[in-house]
Design an enzyme around this catalytic site. Structure first.
Site, PDB file in Angstrom:
ATOM      1  N   TYR A  27       0.925  -1.204   0.073  1.00  0.00           N
ATOM      2  CA  TYR A  27       0.053   0.071  -0.082  1.00  0.00           C
ATOM      3  C   TYR A  27       0.984   1.316   0.063  1.00  0.00           C
ATOM      4  O   TYR A  27       0.707   2.009  -0.745  1.00  0.00           O
ATOM      5  CB  TYR A  27      -0.913   0.083   1.227  1.00  0.00           C
ATOM      6  CG  TYR A  27      -1.680   1.255   1.353  1.00  0.00           C
ATOM      7  CD1 TYR A  27      -2.999   1.399   0.537  1.00  0.00           C
ATOM      8  CD2 TYR A  27      -1.829   2.150   2.483  1.00  0.00           C
ATOM      9  CE1 TYR A  27      -3.613   2.400   0.623  1.00  0.00           C
ATOM     10  CE2 TYR A  27      -2.371   3.393   2.584  1.00  0.00           C
ATOM     11  CZ  TYR A  27      -3.548   3.284   1.505  1.00  0.00           C
ATOM     12  OH  TYR A  27      -4.302   4.445   1.622  1.00  0.00           O
ATOM     13  N   GLU A  49     -12.024   5.640   4.393  1.00  0.00           N
ATOM     14  CA  GLU A  49     -11.367   6.396   5.454  1.00  0.00           C
ATOM     15  C   GLU A  49     -12.363   6.711   6.739  1.00  0.00           C
ATOM     16  O   GLU A  49     -11.965   6.727   7.721  1.00  0.00           O
ATOM     17  CB  GLU A  49     -10.954   7.937   4.975  1.00  0.00           C
ATOM     18  CG  GLU A  49      -9.847   8.073   4.054  1.00  0.00           C
ATOM     19  CD  GLU A  49      -8.472   7.424   4.543  1.00  0.00           C
ATOM     20  OE1 GLU A  49      -8.353   7.328   6.031  1.00  0.00           O
ATOM     21  OE2 GLU A  49      -7.634   6.981   3.790  1.00  0.00           O
ATOM     22  N   TRP A  57      -5.585   1.302   9.957  1.00  0.00           N
ATOM     23  CA  TRP A  57      -5.846   1.419   8.713  1.00  0.00           C
ATOM     24  C   TRP A  57      -5.855  -0.122   8.143  1.00  0.00           C
ATOM     25  O   TRP A  57      -6.413  -0.501   7.286  1.00  0.00           O
ATOM     26  CB  TRP A  57      -4.719   2.318   7.802  1.00  0.00           C
ATOM     27  CG  TRP A  57      -5.072   2.123   6.410  1.00  0.00           C
ATOM     28  CD1 TRP A  57      -4.022   1.973   5.577  1.00  0.00           C
ATOM     29  CD2 TRP A  57      -6.234   2.597   5.704  1.00  0.00           C
ATOM     30  NE1 TRP A  57      -4.616   1.811   4.432  1.00  0.00           N
ATOM     31  CE2 TRP A  57      -6.002   2.381   4.385  1.00  0.00           C
ATOM     32  CE3 TRP A  57      -7.564   3.124   5.960  1.00  0.00           C
ATOM     33  CZ2 TRP A  57      -6.866   2.733   3.407  1.00  0.00           C
ATOM     34  CZ3 TRP A  57      -8.312   3.362   5.081  1.00  0.00           C
ATOM     35  CH2 TRP A  57      -8.075   3.067   3.652  1.00  0.00           C
TER      36      TRP A  57
END
Length: 197
Positions: A27, A49, A57
């Site tokens: 990522y 988000e 995350w």
């Protein structure tokens, strides 16, 4: 080395968070901080988000394909047509985060966005990108803000237009993830020259 960048297994310096798991390395190296355009693509990032709020995350990243499957690939027009039965399906889906407020916001936001002109979400979000020349590359993680005047303004603009679950911190995370700002540390091998898209 002038900051917090850390050498990875390949010996190249990266933002330290980008080395904690293989998922993060991919990522960090291939997606985070790269410019994202297109209403559906930005809607996906906005939703993810929001789902991340209060969680790590990596929790979202590892469920991303589950989210995509559950939310029709985050195609605004399709999600806007979701019914109460779809909502119940989502709240029972173990492949996503089953938070009622976040699911409801995702559905409500699609119903708002489906009435916007093509490209309007993209234009609104990118209108809040700061001038890259006004920002110094962060040398250390402590130099990376959680919110900025631009993310506060973006949050207010989105809320004013009916978008839910997008506070200034979420808005700034969106700006970082979608390349409106480049918060890769100055010594990070992935740091993209400002202005490249």
């Amino acid at each position: 080395m002038s900051g917090d960048a850390v050498a990875g297994p390949d010996g190249r310096l990266r933002c330290p968070w980008g080395l904690s798991t293989e998922d993060y390395v991919t990522y960090h190296d291939e997606e985070w901080g790269r410019p994202v355009h297109g209403d559906d693509a930005l809607y996906e990032r906005l939703c993810l988000e929001a789902f991340q709020s209060g969680l790590s995350w990596i929790t979202i990243l590892r469920r991303r394909e589950g989210f995509r499957a559950a939310f029709a690939g985050f195609k605004i027009a399709e999600v806007a047509r979701f019914t109460d039965a779809d909502r119940e399906r989502l709240l029972a889906d173990p492949g996503i985060i089953r938070n009622r407020a976040k699911v409801d916001a995702t559905l409500a936001n699609a119903r708002v966005l489906v009435d916007w002109a093509d490209g309007e979400l993209d234009e609104l979000i990118w209108s809040h990108a700061p001038d890259p020349a006004s920002r110094r590359a962060p040398g250390a993680l402590a130099d990376v803000p959680a919110i900025t005047p631009e993310s506060t303004a973006l949050s207010k603009d989105l809320k004013k237009r009916g978008i839910r679950f997008v506070g200034p911190t979420t808005a700034y995370a969106l700006m970082q993830a979608c390349g409106l700002v480049n918060d890769h540390l100055e010594d990070c091998v992935i740091r993209v020259p400002e202005g490249r898209s």
